[in-house]
Every structure is written in structure tokens, then in C-alpha cells.
Design an enzyme around this catalytic site. Structure first.
Site, PDB file in Angstrom:
ATOM      1  N   GLU A 101       0.834  -1.209   0.000  1.00 29.34           N
ATOM      2  CA  GLU A 101       0.000   0.000   0.000  1.00 29.34           C
ATOM      3  C   GLU A 101       0.869   1.260   0.000  1.00 29.34           C
ATOM      4  O   GLU A 101       0.535   2.243  -0.648  1.00 29.34           O
ATOM      5  CB  GLU A 101      -0.970  -0.002   1.184  1.00 29.34           C
ATOM      6  CG  GLU A 101      -1.980  -1.155   1.187  1.00 29.34           C
ATOM      7  CD  GLU A 101      -2.811  -1.254  -0.091  1.00 29.34           C
ATOM      8  OE1 GLU A 101      -3.045  -0.227  -0.751  1.00 29.34           O
ATOM      9  OE2 GLU A 101      -3.213  -2.385  -0.451  1.00 29.34           O
ATOM     10  N   ASP A 156       3.619  -4.015  -5.965  1.00 29.47           N
ATOM     11  CA  ASP A 156       4.261  -5.246  -5.478  1.00 29.47           C
ATOM     12  C   ASP A 156       5.782  -5.078  -5.459  1.00 29.47           C
ATOM     13  O   ASP A 156       6.450  -5.411  -4.477  1.00 29.47           O
ATOM     14  CB  ASP A 156       3.933  -6.431  -6.407  1.00 29.47           C
ATOM     15  CG  ASP A 156       2.577  -7.056  -6.096  1.00 29.47           C
ATOM     16  OD1 ASP A 156       1.950  -6.657  -5.100  1.00 29.47           O
ATOM     17  OD2 ASP A 156       2.154  -7.945  -6.865  1.00 29.47           O
TER      18      ASP A 156
HETATM   19 ZN    ZN Z   1      -2.676  -2.809  -4.662  1.00 26.43          ZN
END
Ligand code: ZN
Length: 281
Positions: free
Chosen positions: A152, A207
Site C-alpha cells: 500500500e 508489489d
Molecule cells: Zn494494490
């Protein structure tokens, strides 16, 4: 009043400086309440002035301000924050440990726990990150939870929500040459937070950034893979934070290719994690 008193101080010279200054303070104290009321209405007026944001050139201050306003709307109308201090402190501690290892450590970050059983997490802009209690309960160790927090943070550092806001404002015909007006920006920000339309590219970028931040902060990168694998194996439709584009299996493969030593680092102890998140159970 200041305009009257300051030339007076200059005229009187140093000797009277402190006497006049203390008189000023005394008068200020007496008038305090009246002045406070006056200055509040002045600032309210100031605040009501419509601000227009240039989304392609948004300053950090403006982004944090928008993030704060979106948060206010979310908390008032869309989400319920957990009031559990242990959980909030825990998630904030993980977030603040990760931030210095991200590529955008110079803005303030706010990590909050949302009271919601669904396995989810999301970020808006200007450092605002939200983690559901359901996600905390689904994680088996701190590295798994931290991997989601780091992902996040990746969305924040890549300014994904700002880009999405710009696209949506253009699509809705709300973007003038001057930019986007403040209330429309907040409205779109809330819609984006609720619908979370992260693209394949955005997810892969978050990611990659998340894995980098997680590893640099000393967490075992295994957490990022094991958490995704677990949710994938649970069957059913994947939680929206693992959006269907790209497929979770692709994300896991890409992550595995980037990791040399999955167990190198900390945060893999399950019993410590269960103690720290006791309030969930
Ligand atoms: Zn995401």
C-alpha cells in the site's frame, strides 16, 4: 492593533519595549476570547475559498491535504475505524518502520485499522493507508501483514491515486484548464477509495516497490509470497486488494523471481504475531 502598537514600540525605544510588550500581552489576554472568535471566522472564510488543484503538478502539501480531506469523508460516511489502541499502534509501528525504506519518506504517513471482516487493505493519497481487521486476522505473521502495508505504501509512493483522480476527472469532464476544484477532487478521491480500480501495471508496480521496502526494512520477503498463496488457496473470489488483474498466480511468480532468500529477515514468528494481535480474537 498590531499595526498601532509596533510603530509605537519603535518610537519608544528599547527601554519601553518590554513594558509596552507586556501591556500588549495583557490587552491581548483580556480581548482573547473576542479575538479568537474573530480570527476563527476569518480562517473559515479563507478555507471556504475554492482551491483548484493542478493534478499533474500536485505539491506534496496539497496531496497530503487532499488525503486528509478524503480521510474525513471516508471516516464519516464509508468506513468504521477500529478504536483498539493495541491494533492501531501495532499497524502504525509496522508502517513507520517501513516508510524510511520506501522511496518517498518525506511526507507524513497515517496508518489506520478499519473494523471490517473482509480481507482487504487500501491506500488513498498523501500517506493515508487503511488495513482491515479481517486482513490482520488472515495473516499468520508480521511479515505477511507488513507485506500488505508495504504494498500500500508502494501505491502512495507511485502516486497511483493522483493519476487515477486525474483520469476520472478528465472522463467526467471536471478538469478545467485551471485544474480540478477541491470538492470535486475530494469526491473523486472517496469514490476511488471505495471502488479501488487499480490496474495491472499499478498492482505490479506496488508489489515491486513493496517487496523492496519490506526487504530493506529487515522483514523476511517470504511473507509477501506466503500471504498471497494462502489467499489464493482459500478459493472463491480473491479479495479486491488482490485484484483479479493481474492474476494472483502471475504476481506470485513475478515476486518469486525477484527474491533470493525468502527466509532471510524477521517477522516470521506466528506466536509473537498472535500475541500482538490478540485483540482480533
Ligand atoms: Zn494494490
Amino acid at each position: 492593533m498590531k499595526q498601532m502598537i509596533f510603530p509605537l514600540i519603535r518610537q519608544l525605544g528599547k527601554r519601553w519595549h518590554y513594558a509596552v510588550l507586556s501591556l500588549f500581552v495583557a490587552v491581548g489576554l483580556i480581548l482573547g476570547s473576542a479575538q479568537t472568535a474573530q480570527s476563527f471566522s476569518f480562517f473559515d472564510l479563507f478555507r471556504q475559498g475554492v482551491q483548484v488543484f493542478q493534478l499533474s503538478n500536485l505539491s506534496d502539501e496539497q496531496e497530503v491535504k487532499l488525503g486528509r480531506q478524503i480521510n474525513e469523508q471516508l471516516v464519516n460516511n464509508e468506513i468504521t475505524l477500529s478504536r483498539n489502541q493495541q491494533l492501531n499502534r501495532y499497524v502504525d509501528g509496522i508502517g513507520q518502520r517501513l516508510v524510511p525504506h520506501s522511496d518517498r519518506a518525506d511526507i507524513p504517513y497515517t496508518f489506520q485499522v478499519v473494523k471490517d471482516d473482509s480481507v482487504n487493505a487500501f491506500a488513498t493519497m498523501g500517506g493515508f493507508v487503511y488495513i482491515h481487521t479481517g486482513l490482520m486476522a488472515a495473516a499468520d505473521n508480521e511479515s505477511e501483514l507488513a507485506s500488505v502495508v508495504a504494498h500500500e505504501i508502494g501505491h502512495i509512493t507511485a502516486r497511483h491515486a493522483v493519476q487515477q483522480m486525474k483520469q476520472r476527472a478528465i472522463a467526467q469532464g471536471l478538469l478545467s484548464a485551471a485544474g480540478l476544484d477541491e470538492s470535486a477532487a475530494v469526491q473523486i478521491g472517496v469514490e476511488l477509495a471505495v471502488s479501488r480500480p487499480n490496474s495491472r501495471e499499478d498492482e505490479l508496480e506496488a508489489d515491486k516497490k513493496g517487496l523492496d521496502t519490506l526487504t530493506k526494512a529487515g522483514y523476511a520477503p517470504l511473507g509477501m509470497i506466503s500471504f498471497m498463496e494462502k489467499l489464493q488457496q482459500q478459493g472463491g473470489s480473491p479479495p479486491s486488494f488482490l485484484s483479479t488483474h493481474p492474476a494472483v498466480s502471475d504476481r506470485i511468480e513475478i515476486l518469486k523471481a525477484q527474491i533470493d532468500n525468502p527466509r532471510q529477515g524477521n517477522g516470521l514468528n506466528t506466536s509473537i504475531y498472535q500475541r500482538r494481535t490478540q485483540a482480533l480474537r
